[in-house]
Design a protein around this motif. Sequence first.
Motif, mmCIF file in Angstrom:
data_model
loop_
_atom_site.group_PDB
_atom_site.id
_atom_site.type_symbol
_atom_site.label_atom_id
_atom_site.label_comp_id
_atom_site.label_asym_id
_atom_site.label_seq_id
_atom_site.Cartn_x
_atom_site.Cartn_y
_atom_site.Cartn_z
ATOM 1 N N PRO A 1 41.778 28.206 16.563
ATOM 2 C CA PRO A 1 40.887 29.372 16.374
ATOM 3 C C PRO A 1 40.241 29.873 17.667
ATOM 4 N N ILE A 2 40.514 29.224 18.834
ATOM 5 C CA ILE A 2 39.839 29.637 20.090
ATOM 6 C C ILE A 2 40.866 30.083 21.114
ATOM 7 N N TRP A 3 40.488 31.089 21.843
ATOM 8 C CA TRP A 3 41.223 31.537 23.029
ATOM 9 C C TRP A 3 40.279 31.378 24.225
ATOM 10 N N TRP A 4 40.834 31.116 25.426
ATOM 11 C CA TRP A 4 39.984 30.989 26.611
ATOM 12 C C TRP A 4 40.795 31.267 27.871
ATOM 13 N N ILE A 5 40.040 31.643 28.935
ATOM 14 C CA ILE A 5 40.655 31.809 30.258
ATOM 15 C C ILE A 5 39.708 31.206 31.289
ATOM 16 N N MET A 6 40.279 30.749 32.387
ATOM 17 C CA MET A 6 39.518 30.223 33.534
ATOM 18 C C MET A 6 39.548 31.295 34.625
ATOM 19 N N ASP A 7 38.391 31.570 35.206
ATOM 20 C CA ASP A 7 38.297 32.603 36.228
ATOM 21 C C ASP A 7 37.593 32.020 37.445
ATOM 22 N N GLY A 8 38.050 32.427 38.635
ATOM 23 C CA GLY A 8 37.467 31.953 39.888
ATOM 24 C C GLY A 8 38.318 32.386 41.062
ATOM 25 N N PRO A 9 37.937 32.020 42.267
ATOM 26 C CA PRO A 9 38.722 32.425 43.447
ATOM 27 C C PRO A 9 40.066 31.727 43.464
#
Length: 1265
Positions: free
Chosen positions: A1095-1103
């Motif tokens: 039931p979850i979606w996610w993304i990692m963001d950064g340099p």
Amino acid sequence: MDPANSTLGKILLDEITPVVMVLRTPLVEESSQKNQLSFIQLLSPFCNFNNIDVPVRTASDQPYRLKKFKLRLFYASDIRQPNIEVAKERLNQVITDAGEKDLSKLCSEPFQIETVLNSSQNEFLPSWFQYFNKELVRTVSFSEHEAFDHPVTCLLAVSSRDEDPINKFVDLFNTNQLPSLLNDGAMDPKILKHFVLVHDDEEIPLERATKTLAEMRSTFGANCCHLLCINSSKDGSEEHENLWAAYKTDISDGQPLRSFLSSDDVDELKKFIQDLSSKHIIPHMEQKIRLLNQQVSATRKGFRNQIKNLWWRKGKDDAPENPAGPTYTFSSIESQIRVLGDYAFMLHDYELALSNYRLLSTDFKLDKAWKHYAGVQEMMGLTYFMLDQSRKDGEYCMENSFTTYLKIGLSGQRNATRCGLWWVEMLKARDQYKEAASVYFRISGEEPLHSAVMLEQASYCYLFSTPPMLRKYGFHLVLSGDLYKKCDQIKHAIRTYKGALSVFKGTTWRHIRDHVHFHLGKWYGFLGIFDVAIKNMMEVLACGHQSKTTQELFLKDFLQIIQQTGKTYEVPKLQLPIINIPSVKVMYEDHRTYASQAAIHVKESLWRSLEEDMIPTLSSKSNWLELQSKILPKKFKESNICVAGEAIGIAIEFKNPLQIPVSISGVSLICEHSPAVSEPNANNSTGDQNGETSNKSATSGNFTSDTSSFTLSEADVALGESETVLVQLTVTPRAEGTLKIVGIRWKLSGSLAGFCTFDSDLVRKKVVKGNRKSKRSPIDNLKFLVIKSLPKLEGIIHPLPETVYVGDLRCIALELQNPSKIPVKKLKMKVSPPRFLQIGRKEDLEAQFPTCLERKSSRQSSLRSKTDIVSDDIFLFPEDTTVVDGAPISCPLWLRAAAPGKLSLYLSVFYEMGDTSSVMTYRTLRLHFNIEVLPSLDVSFQISPRPSRLREFLVRMDVINRSSSKGFQVHQLSSIGNEWEISLLEPTKVLPSDFLRAGHAISWFLKLKNCRSVTDQDSASSLCPPEKADVNLLSGSEMLFDIYSSPLSEFHHYERVHQRISDQEHEDTVDFILVSRSQKTILFVSFYSVRTSNPIWWIMDGPQTIKHDFKDTFCAIPLRMIVHNSSDDVLSIRCKPSGSAVNMSSSGNASASSGNEVGWHDLSLSNDIKVTSDIPGTRVVKPLSSDTVPAFIWSASSSTHFILEPLSSRETPLEISVFSPGTFDLSNYTLHWSRSSQSDHGDESRASSGTCQGHPFYITVLQQD
């Protein structure tokens, strides 16, 4: 038991008795014939004494009293060995006469075996056996090697009317008139003589007879002369007790004898014979026994005499054997000993007889006089029996005598038969019936008729043995019957076969039972008793276990007997063919009607479930007939109802049990119709109980039908070898009243009519009945109340394909027609199953398919709200719709082949009568048809999330053509729902041609995007443009189909219902519709539903790249994680980094050692279609050694925990510390989720918690210069 009272004892006391030789003048015979009797017949009734009470002394002067005694009288001309041929003819006549006397029992039913076993021998055994055996024994009378048939005395009878009676007496004893035994020296001619003057009172005065008697006494002696007066009655009207029935065949037991014998004459006859026996014959025999015993004692007894006898006979063993044996004259010592033994036996001195027989047996054996030896052994066995001692010795003597007679050859055969008969009675007296049967079998001989009698008697021995040997009893009766038939004694053959039938009937011994029935039928037919003949032949008609040749023989002979009758013969329960009564199915229509036979055979429960919301009476759980209780007569409330003019069908199985083809003709029902006297109405609720007249048709004696009451169908059936055929028959009532189906009739070979009545408790009724009431009488199952004619809808579907492919969508039409003048109204219709069949709109009939399904210019008008539910209510025709007088109406139907295999579709049409006065107010029309669905396209989806985009997915669609020869155009792929956008990754043409050929496969790669806004889920502006929900997969075509139009939206709904998918949509669920076409522009529509399990979606963001001087300190890099809850539940999220790190530059491709392909999972939607939903899989990363210093660590908090509301997102800060330059994979973390609360529309089958491995995210850290 006293041996003298046994059957054998009575036979011996009757047959081995003194013989009196009678010589008489013709006038004596003439005087006797006045009474219709010969002279011997006149005297015979008085020769048997049951209590003569004469004192007798044995040879050793031991006194005893003789109680039973009998004389046998024979004319001198009859004292000779009987002629073989004459004796044989007489025996045959005895058997023939016995068969004629049993005519009354010839047609009777065979006895039950229980009755036979409970009967005594005297009740069950044929009475003529004893008479036949006696006549058979007498065929060896007056043999030269036996003395008990030699005359003891000679009775000379001269009439008082004879001139010179003294000379007549002298002339009578002339050697020319004496038997050959006396003249040949076998018998002593010097026998006792007794002179009788027979005086006929009617002719000669008594004084003359008295004077002649005086002369006789002076000439022959006073003691041996006697005057016998007869015929003293002058008018011949004297009636006497019937003493002569046993000696004269033409006098019956109950008929008195009218003669000239007065009572005094009868008394004088009795006294004469008694005096002759007690005063002359018995004393003479006693005296001769003494004399002979003295001679034998002087010459043969004692040690010296025995040595002399042996010495004299020494050397005879070496002499050649003479087949005729030595000849012994009456004066030889051997003949004297034999006379001594026989005289002693006749006077019941059995001890003396046995001692002499023993003495004589050795002599005959040494002399090789085998016939004499066998005769002596036979008498020894009988003497042992009468003495009731040494049973073993007695049986040994009989066995020895029997075998010796047989060794002699033909001349000893009849003596062996007599010995065997006496031996049998000896065994039966000792209850040794089994042994007696074997002796009967041994004496059967070569004469067929005599053998038949012996085998029959052997069978009864097996029956009365302990325990009864029933199989041998029946088998020997069959053997006996066959021999009777060979000798043309058909009546005896029938009698024996009937006895055998009592054993074999009802057993598993089918072949011998068929043999018995078949021959009984032939023999009865030969005698002209056709009823019984046909009855027996019918038992072998269904002989499927017999060979083909035997079956042909049975059928041919059976038909020949039928032809001999000269008429059409009617047979109840004819076994050819076999009627399978339990298979009978009764099919009729009351308020339920059927468009085809296929609809009739559908289970009633299925129709009831389809119609329960359409028919009011079913929803109230009451029978429609109960609503008419005021109209129908009371006695018909539980009857089956049918409509005049509508056929009642009977389906029944005909089986040919034979290996040969059989043809039957004129197969029809037997019915009875009773017309109603008056119409049932409300004022006469009970009806007229006695006011009916029976109009019967086609009963057992009448093969015509009354067409004014009903009409019968007829069928001709050709049955092959062992074939079973289901025959459909109908009866159509023409008038109101009561109709009863009685049975079925048919004709075999034109001249044989068979009929079979239905036993109602055996009929399995296939009724069109709704509610089941209380138990009814089985006889009512085939009884119908016929009501007046009603309108009946007829329905047909066109065009109805026989074969389609999976996904095939087409428009068909239901055409309804009412031939009646009475209209029907208020039509309703319901179809099943809705996944395959939908009711269309009226304009669909005129629309051009498939153009009518193309997307219109205004897309928004056809959009469906996500909360819309397709209704499965009943389709109601317009209120003004009526069907009457053959004018048809049509209703469109949409057919979609959703799955391969055999597709069964059901339709039910409800309508009400326009005539409100009818008993039935409504009826239903039921339609059923089957379609074969063949495989077409096999489609599978593989979906995986894009790590770089939060709500985007990559879709791979694989299509395989599973058909055997058909090609398809893959036209369009659409996603269902307003929040999904789909597009091709490569919009170039992939197919080498427009059609995907049979056996070929192709793949498309697409991008799927969720367009719903996270902040405003219900806003229409947040939805994706509807044009982006469809993808045209066919190059060169701009046309798209409207997937929200009818009937596609209805079929999509029922497809979700079939797959048990909730109508409540989720953001993680997407439905695809693939539209393809064939060469004939037929449309194929397939539905697929795919849903992710996380039931979850996610993304990692950064340099992505950082430069840092590691000489000073480690590098701290800030990151952020965006997590989205795509479910309708509140989720508890925990982010947990791992303690191990992966350095891509130093560790090589350790991260690539994944155990699973990330995001690929198969979800099976049907047998051959696989849909894979994309879920982040478990990514297995090889950890670094514990001895190695990690390249980076997660800093700040070791883990993060937060609550995420439904359909919302949250940003979480993260940080890592890097200790050396390099490229790092930050996927060494896990997200653990759990549902804090379930939504109202939640799926209970979903997981309540789970763990997801982190997505790959790479950071490169460089050393700053």
